[in-house]
Design an enzyme around this catalytic site. Sequence first.
Site, mmCIF file in Angstrom:
data_model
loop_
_atom_site.group_PDB
_atom_site.id
_atom_site.type_symbol
_atom_site.label_atom_id
_atom_site.label_comp_id
_atom_site.label_asym_id
_atom_site.label_seq_id
_atom_site.Cartn_x
_atom_site.Cartn_y
_atom_site.Cartn_z
ATOM 1 N N SER A 219 0.837 -1.185 0.000
ATOM 2 C CA SER A 219 0.000 0.000 0.000
ATOM 3 C C SER A 219 0.886 1.255 0.000
ATOM 4 O O SER A 219 1.725 1.393 -0.882
ATOM 5 C CB SER A 219 -0.969 -0.040 1.181
ATOM 6 N N ASP A 335 -8.905 -5.796 -5.554
ATOM 7 C CA ASP A 335 -8.524 -4.742 -4.625
ATOM 8 C C ASP A 335 -9.304 -3.490 -5.004
ATOM 9 O O ASP A 335 -8.982 -2.805 -5.979
ATOM 10 C CB ASP A 335 -7.017 -4.487 -4.726
ATOM 11 N N HIS A 366 -7.091 -6.202 -1.074
ATOM 12 C CA HIS A 366 -5.930 -5.337 -0.869
ATOM 13 C C HIS A 366 -4.780 -6.084 -0.203
ATOM 14 O O HIS A 366 -4.973 -6.815 0.754
ATOM 15 C CB HIS A 366 -6.333 -4.144 -0.007
#
Length: 607
Positions: A219, A335, A366
């Site tokens: 991320s 995601d 994710h």
Amino acid sequence: MMKIVIRNYWVVATFLLAFQWVTHGQMAEKASPVIENGEAQVVEAFSDPSKWIRHDLWVETTFDSDGDGELDRMHVDVTRPEQTDTENLKLPVIYESSPYYAGTAGMDKGIFWDVQHEIGEAGKPRKHPEVTRVGERPIISNSQIRTWVPRGFIVVHSSSPGTGLSDGAPTVGGDNESLAPKAVIDWLNGRAKGYTERDGNKEVKAYWSTGKVGMTGTSYNGTIPLAAATTGVEGLEAIIPIAPNTSYYHYYRSNGLVRSPGGYLGEDIDVLYDFIHSGDESKRARNNKVVRDTEMKNGLDRITGDYNDFWAKRDYLNDMKPMKAALLMSHGFNDWNVMPEHSYRIYKKAKEMGLPVRIYYHQNGHGGPPPLSMMNRWFTRYLYGIENGIEDEPKAWIVRENDKKDDPTPYADYPNPEAEYITLFLTKGAPSKGELTTLKAKKQGTETLVDNYSFSGTSLAKAETTEHRLLYVTSPLEDDVHISGVPKIKIKLASNKPAANLSVWLVSLPWSDALNTKITDNIITRGWADPQNHSSLTESKPLIPNKFYEMEFELMPDDQIIPKGQQIGLMIFSSDKEFTLWPEPGTKLTVDLDETELILPIVGGKL
């Protein structure tokens, strides 16, 4: 000096041998990395955590982002085997940087923008929380350590600007967030200064580093490796970004539309700024004024959602020219937070640049790194220089729908080179279902939907009949259909108001609500757009009520096998309750069926 023990003799390389004399005149071999079948192996001598050396320091950067007249210093920690001191062993580095290590703001509802208002209007003011910094020196993070230190790597972490004990201001994609990890890599190569204290003058050297650095993270932590790589810094040999945000515009907007990331309705770039601002409390007021309340306020533009210079500066695709690092991308096709377009656009550009590239996709949400063996081979090849044949392997590795994430299927590339675009046309059927077919029927006319954000996309897809969406489906599939690539839609539509949301879902029907439903069973992919941006991403123009406009945009990349017997459905609706603004219900969108097409990338080119 370093010795590498190689147990697969087909590898051709030359290595330095280092020995030391011990008591009684005997020769003892020093602890060394071990490479077997192209991967760094766990070495017993490196595996005792009680013997690891852990310390922290501050690396001086080339910028002053908090405006105090001093160059910002980044807080860095190091974890390394004791042999880097006792035996003068030099090792490569695995490096992860983050704005999250020192704590974040709470997710109080008031931190997000209010989304219940008309398109083109400002939302209600939101709360600006303070972050309470956490963490103790010298440990910034324990991530990566147990995986890589026993395998003969040093692990380094740093807190990004304006977070934790690092100086500076968070800018959420600004230049300082690229230059900060560059400075750390420069320090690891002897080109920048490190200090034992934040305000001190006693220097510390990275004498234990070979200068070869690999970065990874998930991320935001996966964005920073890419940010560092775009500087072209020498020594950053390989990066493995996992679900990285590669463009803050693509994260908070979609084809001109104000669109939230999944799970964080009402988030925007200034919200993320507040969420991570854990740095020096005495600098926060100045940082807030300069960054959040001036640059971000003037640039984020929640009124039109247009792409502008503010967003262009936070799009790493625009900065890739200097990049040299070998790139292994990882992402999930489902995601809906950091959507899969983020990795694909960078992978595609890196491939065009001739960089060493691989991409690993799975079918989940994710996060989700590549298999450890794949990461190990990547870092071993580019940090140790071992010719392990990775360049000859397939470029794309995709976890199929019923497979485990550590068992991906190899493909020559992504999208699948055997995929061909086919065009599907619409036949009328509202308020129930129309058809989606490869044969174009004439004079289908128009169909109209009525916007109402209170109905979720899921409920609209499941409804047998409703005026709040248009749905067009194929006949039941006679064989499995493999979609691979980026679906597109061409649409001609009119709105009875000057502004409207436009949402598109590609679904697999019948919809399954079974307890064992997989994430791939219902939603194939999605897309959103602002009809006001029908001619330009950088300029919104109010719609003339009931006038038809043509536009074309891409849905999110996908690679999915739709099983025999299912039907592929194109659902067109307006406000998407989980992602878009919530204007007053009642806006009518009218779609010209004769001028609307779905273009699907199908392996084999046949539906």
